[in-house]
Design a protein around this motif. Structure first.
Motif, mmCIF file in Angstrom:
data_model
loop_
_atom_site.group_PDB
_atom_site.id
_atom_site.type_symbol
_atom_site.label_atom_id
_atom_site.label_comp_id
_atom_site.label_asym_id
_atom_site.label_seq_id
_atom_site.Cartn_x
_atom_site.Cartn_y
_atom_site.Cartn_z
ATOM 1 N N ALA A 201 -27.897 22.598 32.782
ATOM 2 C CA ALA A 201 -27.653 21.229 31.928
ATOM 3 C C ALA A 201 -27.909 21.449 30.357
ATOM 4 O O ALA A 201 -28.554 20.916 29.814
ATOM 5 N N GLN A 202 -27.049 22.615 29.883
ATOM 6 C CA GLN A 202 -27.179 22.701 28.354
ATOM 7 C C GLN A 202 -28.558 23.200 27.994
ATOM 8 O O GLN A 202 -28.983 23.211 26.854
ATOM 9 N N GLY A 203 -29.282 24.043 28.955
ATOM 10 C CA GLY A 203 -30.551 24.326 28.643
ATOM 11 C C GLY A 203 -31.728 23.233 28.602
ATOM 12 O O GLY A 203 -32.675 23.614 28.287
ATOM 13 N N LEU A 204 -31.531 22.036 28.837
ATOM 14 C CA LEU A 204 -32.302 21.237 28.819
ATOM 15 C C LEU A 204 -33.449 21.027 29.925
ATOM 16 O O LEU A 204 -34.385 20.612 29.958
ATOM 17 N N LEU A 205 -32.640 21.970 31.055
ATOM 18 C CA LEU A 205 -33.852 22.097 32.167
ATOM 19 C C LEU A 205 -34.550 23.478 31.915
ATOM 20 O O LEU A 205 -35.371 24.006 32.900
ATOM 21 N N ALA A 206 -34.641 24.108 30.886
ATOM 22 C CA ALA A 206 -34.941 25.389 30.807
ATOM 23 C C ALA A 206 -35.772 25.446 29.259
ATOM 24 O O ALA A 206 -35.567 26.689 28.492
ATOM 25 N N GLY A 207 -36.111 24.207 28.597
ATOM 26 C CA GLY A 207 -36.706 24.690 27.465
ATOM 27 C C GLY A 207 -36.551 23.980 26.439
ATOM 28 O O GLY A 207 -36.983 23.741 25.235
ATOM 29 N N LYS A 208 -34.970 23.541 26.228
ATOM 30 C CA LYS A 208 -34.295 22.958 24.996
ATOM 31 C C LYS A 208 -34.980 21.397 25.083
ATOM 32 O O LYS A 208 -35.280 21.016 25.932
ATOM 33 N N ALA A 209 -35.018 21.066 23.426
ATOM 34 C CA ALA A 209 -35.451 19.598 23.276
ATOM 35 C C ALA A 209 -34.590 18.840 24.000
ATOM 36 O O ALA A 209 -33.457 18.762 23.990
ATOM 37 N N ALA A 210 -35.233 17.626 24.694
ATOM 38 C CA ALA A 210 -34.557 16.593 25.506
ATOM 39 C C ALA A 210 -33.645 15.906 24.520
ATOM 40 O O ALA A 210 -33.796 15.551 23.202
ATOM 41 N N LYS A 211 -32.309 15.426 25.228
ATOM 42 C CA LYS A 211 -31.417 14.589 24.389
ATOM 43 C C LYS A 211 -30.854 13.664 25.644
ATOM 44 O O LYS A 211 -30.999 14.233 26.712
ATOM 45 N N PRO A 212 -30.122 12.832 25.250
ATOM 46 C CA PRO A 212 -29.374 11.916 26.437
ATOM 47 C C PRO A 212 -28.406 12.654 27.080
ATOM 48 O O PRO A 212 -27.753 13.703 26.236
ATOM 49 N N TYR A 213 -28.143 12.926 28.248
ATOM 50 C CA TYR A 213 -27.205 13.298 28.990
ATOM 51 C C TYR A 213 -26.784 12.897 30.163
ATOM 52 O O TYR A 213 -27.639 12.484 30.849
ATOM 53 N N LEU A 214 -25.435 12.761 30.278
ATOM 54 C CA LEU A 214 -24.839 12.268 31.567
ATOM 55 C C LEU A 214 -25.306 10.899 31.999
ATOM 56 O O LEU A 214 -25.323 10.810 32.879
ATOM 57 N N GLY A 215 -25.643 9.845 31.049
ATOM 58 C CA GLY A 215 -26.068 8.601 31.439
ATOM 59 C C GLY A 215 -27.802 8.323 31.493
ATOM 60 O O GLY A 215 -28.412 7.466 31.543
ATOM 61 N N TYR A 216 -28.368 9.446 31.317
ATOM 62 C CA TYR A 216 -29.848 9.826 31.594
ATOM 63 C C TYR A 216 -30.423 9.625 29.991
ATOM 64 O O TYR A 216 -29.664 10.170 29.000
ATOM 65 N N THR A 217 -31.546 9.088 29.721
ATOM 66 C CA THR A 217 -32.092 8.760 28.505
ATOM 67 C C THR A 217 -32.730 10.236 28.035
ATOM 68 O O THR A 217 -33.047 10.969 28.917
ATOM 69 N N SER A 218 -33.117 10.244 26.880
ATOM 70 C CA SER A 218 -34.034 11.511 26.440
ATOM 71 C C SER A 218 -35.208 11.574 27.301
ATOM 72 O O SER A 218 -35.794 12.649 27.673
ATOM 73 N N GLU A 219 -35.918 10.522 27.408
ATOM 74 C CA GLU A 219 -37.071 10.470 28.370
ATOM 75 C C GLU A 219 -36.875 10.985 29.747
ATOM 76 O O GLU A 219 -37.777 11.524 30.223
ATOM 77 N N GLU A 220 -35.809 10.330 30.363
ATOM 78 C CA GLU A 220 -35.530 10.767 31.725
ATOM 79 C C GLU A 220 -35.280 12.342 31.694
ATOM 80 O O GLU A 220 -35.748 12.891 32.862
ATOM 81 N N VAL A 221 -34.516 12.704 30.834
ATOM 82 C CA VAL A 221 -34.274 14.179 30.986
ATOM 83 C C VAL A 221 -35.468 14.828 30.695
ATOM 84 O O VAL A 221 -35.721 16.051 31.264
ATOM 85 N N GLN A 222 -36.598 14.186 29.722
ATOM 86 C CA GLN A 222 -37.769 15.324 29.543
ATOM 87 C C GLN A 222 -38.437 15.047 31.126
ATOM 88 O O GLN A 222 -39.262 15.967 31.333
ATOM 89 N N GLN A 223 -38.407 13.970 31.720
ATOM 90 C CA GLN A 223 -39.259 13.863 32.846
ATOM 91 C C GLN A 223 -38.768 15.036 34.081
ATOM 92 O O GLN A 223 -39.634 15.610 34.525
ATOM 93 N N ALA A 224 -37.408 15.075 34.038
ATOM 94 C CA ALA A 224 -37.024 16.141 34.881
ATOM 95 C C ALA A 224 -37.129 17.493 34.279
ATOM 96 O O ALA A 224 -37.550 18.373 35.362
ATOM 97 N N ALA A 225 -37.030 17.833 33.220
ATOM 98 C CA ALA A 225 -37.646 18.971 32.643
ATOM 99 C C ALA A 225 -39.126 19.419 33.063
ATOM 100 O O ALA A 225 -39.295 20.566 33.431
ATOM 101 N N LYS A 226 -39.879 18.426 32.772
ATOM 102 C CA LYS A 226 -41.341 18.576 33.150
ATOM 103 C C LYS A 226 -41.443 18.642 34.791
ATOM 104 O O LYS A 226 -42.451 19.684 35.217
#
Length: 298
Positions: A201-226
């Protein structure tokens, strides 16, 4: 490295595939990286005539000249560069495909392509004409199998009904679970292999800073990464878990990873040696966010 049959085709491919789009302009550097990938067990290399105006195909062809029987090469067609180089136009016509394949064969320094893919597609395309082109090329021995690269369920369904596609390349990750609704099960039931891109997911699941992605908020992306990092623990990289999530569905034959550096190749090879996620781990990841769904092209 683990290997899987690409759907019901005769192509047996490494479940980590080398996405060649990110390769640079230095043919010697590229050749070393591609050879290291092959030595590490990757046998499936994906390019397209669109990438770098054909130069990407050329670098793959140069790297594997004289060793064609050791690799499975996939490329794509359908985006026609304008004569002035200002951009490209969509052209899925039979005449164009039959013309374009000759240029791809020349650049790849081969007399056949293992997997020839339509690089996109819309419901308004002359689909039967496109299929005719691929079937003719297969009869002529210029391609072994054909497929499409598409995230559009309505287009995918038409090719499932009307063609003998071996594969569908689509975007799929923990942050893009849209294919899980109907597409993956449909393709599995028909013996059509899935080539999954965008596992990180553009590196969002592998350490890149969270940002909105496909309808998910930055906070939700961060939750998935965690959650990915939690499953990974200290023993595995987060990227490995993210890719392993993509590979958990039985429809998926390979995860296509964009590789440009030795470090990225090393991570991909490590993932290829890794163990599958357990059912508990998969459920834990899926529990974090509600799955998104396709809103268009249904």
């Amino acid at each position: 490295m683990h290997y899987k049959q690409l759907g019901k085709s005769d192509l047996r491919i490494s479940e980590i595939a080398f996405g060649c789009m990110s390769l640079g302009a230095d043919h010697a550097v590229n050749a070393r990286l591609l050879h290291q990938a092959l030595d590490g067990g990757i046998n499936f290399f994906d390019t397209a005539d669109l990438y770098d105006k054909g130069a990407n195909e050329e670098t793959v062809g140069k790297a594997f000249a004289g060793m064609r029987d050791k690799v499975i090469i996939a490329t794509k067609v359908g985006n026609q560069w304008r004569p002035d180089g200002s951009g490209w136009d969509w052209n899925p016509s039979k005449n164009y495909i039959l013309q374009a394949v000759e240029e791809s064969l020349r650049r790849l320094q081969t007399d056949y392509i293992d997997l020839y893919q339509l690089h996109g597609g819309t419901i308004d395309d002359p689909i039967d004409e496109t299929i005719d082109a691929f079937e003719l090329l297969r009869q002529q021995g210029k391609i072994r199998q054909y497929g499409i690269s598409s995230i559009r369920p309505n287009v995918i369904r038409e090719y499932v009904k009307r063609s003998n596609i071996a594969s569908v390349m689509l975007q799929y990750s923990l942050l893009d679970r849209r294919p899980e609704e109907t597409v993956l099960d449909l393709l599995q039931s028909q013996g059509i292999g899935v080539l999954a891109r965008g596992s990180l997911a553009q590196g969002l699941l592998a350490g890149k800073a969270a940002k909105p992605y496909l309808g998910y908020t930055s906070e939700e992306v961060q939750q998935a990464a965690k959650a990915v990092q939690s499953v990974a623990g200290a023993a595995r990289p987060a990227a490995e878990v993210a890719v392993r999530y993509t590979l958990h569905h039985p429809a998926v034959s390979a995860a296509v990873l964009g590789i440009r550096t030795k470090e990225q190749l090393g991570e991909g090879l490590q993932t290829g040696k890794g163990a599958s996620l357990t059912t508990t781990e998969i459920k834990a990841l899926q529990h974090i966010l509600q799955a998104n769904r396709y809103e268009q092209h249904r």
